[in-house]
Write a protein that holds these residues in place. Structure first.
Motif, mmCIF file in Angstrom:
data_model
loop_
_atom_site.group_PDB
_atom_site.id
_atom_site.type_symbol
_atom_site.label_atom_id
_atom_site.label_comp_id
_atom_site.label_asym_id
_atom_site.label_seq_id
_atom_site.Cartn_x
_atom_site.Cartn_y
_atom_site.Cartn_z
ATOM 1 N N VAL A 179 0.878 -1.170 0.036
ATOM 2 C CA VAL A 179 0.120 0.036 0.150
ATOM 3 C C VAL A 179 0.824 1.265 0.072
ATOM 4 C CG1 VAL A 179 -1.903 1.235 1.172
ATOM 5 C CG2 VAL A 179 -1.785 -1.157 1.491
ATOM 6 N N ALA A 180 0.808 2.100 -1.061
ATOM 7 C CA ALA A 180 1.667 3.167 -1.313
ATOM 8 C C ALA A 180 0.923 4.486 -1.109
ATOM 9 C CB ALA A 180 2.251 3.209 -2.608
ATOM 10 N N SER A 181 1.570 5.527 -0.651
ATOM 11 C CA SER A 181 0.750 6.544 -0.634
ATOM 12 C C SER A 181 0.760 7.666 -1.736
ATOM 13 C CB SER A 181 1.477 7.506 0.731
ATOM 14 O OG SER A 181 2.818 7.619 0.488
ATOM 15 N N ASP A 182 1.796 7.269 -2.709
ATOM 16 C CA ASP A 182 1.826 8.083 -3.785
ATOM 17 C C ASP A 182 2.448 7.421 -5.058
ATOM 18 O OD1 ASP A 182 4.866 8.055 -3.575
ATOM 19 O OD2 ASP A 182 4.817 10.010 -2.362
ATOM 20 N N GLN A 183 2.589 8.272 -6.149
ATOM 21 C CA GLN A 183 3.082 7.269 -7.545
ATOM 22 C C GLN A 183 4.753 7.144 -7.232
ATOM 23 O OE1 GLN A 183 -0.170 8.562 -7.524
ATOM 24 N NE2 GLN A 183 0.739 10.460 -8.080
ATOM 25 N N LYS A 184 5.328 7.880 -6.655
ATOM 26 C CA LYS A 184 6.705 7.560 -6.613
ATOM 27 C C LYS A 184 7.109 6.296 -5.753
ATOM 28 C CE LYS A 184 11.242 9.266 -5.678
ATOM 29 N NZ LYS A 184 12.254 10.022 -6.137
ATOM 30 N N GLN A 185 6.198 5.946 -4.653
ATOM 31 C CA GLN A 185 6.451 4.926 -3.856
ATOM 32 C C GLN A 185 6.165 3.710 -4.970
ATOM 33 O OE1 GLN A 185 4.142 5.087 -0.371
ATOM 34 N NE2 GLN A 185 6.012 6.073 0.684
ATOM 35 N N ALA A 186 5.232 3.680 -5.549
ATOM 36 C CA ALA A 186 4.640 2.509 -6.663
ATOM 37 C C ALA A 186 5.952 2.411 -7.696
ATOM 38 C CB ALA A 186 3.327 3.100 -7.242
ATOM 39 N N PHE A 187 6.388 3.342 -8.134
ATOM 40 C CA PHE A 187 7.470 3.376 -9.115
ATOM 41 C C PHE A 187 8.588 2.714 -8.243
ATOM 42 C CE2 PHE A 187 11.504 5.523 -9.549
ATOM 43 C CZ PHE A 187 11.960 4.832 -10.830
ATOM 44 N N ARG A 188 9.135 3.071 -7.104
ATOM 45 C CA ARG A 188 10.069 2.359 -6.482
ATOM 46 C C ARG A 188 10.110 0.989 -6.375
ATOM 47 N NH1 ARG A 188 12.598 5.050 -1.534
ATOM 48 N NH2 ARG A 188 14.091 3.564 -2.132
ATOM 49 N N ILE A 189 8.514 0.566 -5.860
ATOM 50 C CA ILE A 189 8.149 -0.835 -5.710
ATOM 51 C C ILE A 189 8.654 -1.627 -7.290
ATOM 52 C CG2 ILE A 189 6.562 -2.618 -5.407
ATOM 53 C CD1 ILE A 189 5.413 -0.423 -3.478
ATOM 54 N N LEU A 190 8.182 -1.295 -8.430
ATOM 55 C CA LEU A 190 8.150 -1.737 -9.521
ATOM 56 C C LEU A 190 9.811 -1.737 -9.896
ATOM 57 C CD1 LEU A 190 5.679 0.001 -11.662
ATOM 58 C CD2 LEU A 190 5.608 -2.083 -10.729
ATOM 59 N N LYS A 191 10.679 -0.801 -9.693
ATOM 60 C CA LYS A 191 12.019 -0.923 -9.885
ATOM 61 C C LYS A 191 12.711 -1.871 -9.004
ATOM 62 C CE LYS A 191 16.058 1.829 -10.060
ATOM 63 N NZ LYS A 191 16.915 3.266 -10.044
#
Length: 149
Positions: A129-141
């Motif tokens: 569960v991310a609070s923003d798009q940057k966290q989601a991106f970092r998970i993908l990376k």
């Protein structure tokens, strides 16, 4: 290549934020998403299959046609990211999250703290569960490269 479906609200540019961050890092990701043109999404049924007198049937035709794209995209994805926006209640996003959970898809949910209680069951099914798009991106990376850089 990682196949990622971007589900959820259509009133902001969050999809572009994630895709641009991934493109900048040259991550090997194929993104799919629903039709984000609200008018096209709402009217596809009557535009293709003909007019309806009642909004219920107009909405039903559109929803059924859109569901073909949505189901295919969720079935084919490796990861689904579901974004719940601040302004509107996204029942479709909750439905997509439930469908993805039923298919045992890895799911990342994005929402602010104000929605935490309302989305507790969705969050409980998510891998993150991310609070923003940057966290989601970092998970993908991290998924692709195993790196926290």
């Amino acid at each position: 290549m990682l196949n990622v479906y971007l589900a959820g609200e259509i009133h902001s540019n969050w999809r572009e934020e994630i895709t641009q961050l991934c493109e900048k890092e040259k991550l090997d990701i194929k993104f799919t998403f629903p039709v984000t043109d609200h008018e096209a999404s709402d009217n596809c049924g009557v535009e293709i299959l003909g007019a309806e007198e009642k909004n219920f049937w107009k909405d039903r035709k559109g929803a059924n046609i859109n569901s073909i794209r949505t189901k295919k995209s969720i079935q084919d994805c490796d990861v689904i990211i579901v974004k719940f926006g601040e302004k509107f209640k996204q029942w479709n996003a909750a439905f997509d999250a439930g469908y993805a959970t039923a298919l045992n898809k890895s799911m990342i949910v994005i929402h602010n703290d104000d929605h935490q209680h309302a989305l507790k069951e969705v969050d409980g099914s998510a891998a993150a569960v991310a609070s923003d798009q940057k966290q989601a991106f970092r998970i993908l990376k991290y998924i692709l490269e195993g790196s926290l850089d």
